[in-house]
Motif scaffolding. Sequence first.
Motif, PDB file in Angstrom:
ATOM      1  N   UNK A 191      -2.610  -6.942  -7.002  1.00  0.00           N
ATOM      2  CA  UNK A 191      -2.715  -5.700  -6.246  1.00  0.00           C
ATOM      3  C   UNK A 191      -4.009  -5.757  -5.444  1.00  0.00           C
ATOM      4  N   UNK A 192      -4.036  -4.997  -4.366  1.00  0.00           N
ATOM      5  CA  UNK A 192      -5.191  -5.017  -3.471  1.00  0.00           C
ATOM      6  C   UNK A 192      -6.130  -3.871  -3.803  1.00  0.00           C
ATOM      7  N   UNK A 193      -7.404  -4.135  -3.732  1.00  0.00           N
ATOM      8  CA  UNK A 193      -8.424  -3.128  -3.991  1.00  0.00           C
ATOM      9  C   UNK A 193      -8.614  -2.323  -2.711  1.00  0.00           C
ATOM     10  N   UNK A 194      -7.720  -1.361  -2.536  1.00  0.00           N
ATOM     11  CA  UNK A 194      -7.701  -0.548  -1.329  1.00  0.00           C
ATOM     12  C   UNK A 194      -6.999   0.773  -1.624  1.00  0.00           C
ATOM     13  N   UNK A 195      -6.939   1.620  -0.632  1.00  0.00           N
ATOM     14  CA  UNK A 195      -6.211   2.884  -0.767  1.00  0.00           C
ATOM     15  C   UNK A 195      -4.711   2.654  -0.886  1.00  0.00           C
ATOM     16  N   UNK A 196      -4.245   1.467  -0.501  1.00  0.00           N
ATOM     17  CA  UNK A 196      -2.821   1.114  -0.567  1.00  0.00           C
ATOM     18  C   UNK A 196      -2.676  -0.203  -1.330  1.00  0.00           C
ATOM     19  N   UNK A 197      -2.832  -0.176  -2.667  1.00  0.00           N
ATOM     20  CA  UNK A 197      -2.892  -1.398  -3.461  1.00  0.00           C
ATOM     21  C   UNK A 197      -1.638  -2.266  -3.408  1.00  0.00           C
ATOM     22  N   UNK A 198      -0.520  -1.711  -2.999  1.00  0.00           N
ATOM     23  CA  UNK A 198       0.717  -2.499  -2.950  1.00  0.00           C
ATOM     24  C   UNK A 198       0.978  -3.116  -1.580  1.00  0.00           C
ATOM     25  N   UNK A 199       0.092  -2.893  -0.621  1.00  0.00           N
ATOM     26  CA  UNK A 199       0.259  -3.467   0.717  1.00  0.00           C
ATOM     27  C   UNK A 199      -0.594  -4.733   0.812  1.00  0.00           C
ATOM     28  N   UNK A 200       0.087  -5.839   0.997  1.00  0.00           N
ATOM     29  CA  UNK A 200      -0.561  -7.149   1.045  1.00  0.00           C
ATOM     30  C   UNK A 200      -1.634  -7.170   2.136  1.00  0.00           C
ATOM     31  N   UNK A 201      -2.810  -7.644   1.763  1.00  0.00           N
ATOM     32  CA  UNK A 201      -3.900  -7.811   2.720  1.00  0.00           C
ATOM     33  C   UNK A 201      -4.630  -6.543   3.083  1.00  0.00           C
ATOM     34  N   UNK A 202      -4.324  -5.417   2.432  1.00  0.00           N
ATOM     35  CA  UNK A 202      -4.963  -4.156   2.806  1.00  0.00           C
ATOM     36  C   UNK A 202      -6.408  -4.108   2.331  1.00  0.00           C
TER      37      UNK A 202
END
Length: 168
Positions: A4-15
């Motif tokens: 998972x991505x460390x972002x506001x949208x963890x399921x969006x690749x590369x976010x």
Amino acid sequence: KGCFWLSETPNIVGSKSWGATFPRTGTWVELTHIESGKSFFFLNTHFDYEPSAIGESARVLKEWILQNTINRPILITGDFNADKDLSAYQLLTRDGFLWDAYQLAHPSDPAAGTFHGYGQANDPIDWVLASNHFEVIAAEIDRYHEGNLYPSDHYPIIATLQWKERKT
């Protein structure tokens, strides 16, 4: 296994979010200890170095832990790009579910440095966190180098853990 991505949208690749310089991830796997048949999660991460992203990355990681592994054994390793006195470390360790393996093994030197920048600094930004399912037997920082030659700009932490005996 997953990521998972460390972002506001963890399921969006590369976010990426919060001013992070690079997209950062948490990569995990569920493993089974052959001798005992017990399973546990192992997660590795690398937080961005932008201060605005560090605390939020810890929040995303904590939410993932609560949603996916609560009350289940987990080991977390990573370059957190944050000293142990910052809120990111406190968020992950303050509730007593996760413990810092090095700190438990060395209570008189809980914040020994791991990032050295090829001999230039000494910051405690790499951690081994273990859920309370594990007992820390030993933890060391491998400071190997030959002169000015270092295998990395970080010293690795080596932790030896064992399952805690659970009372039924």
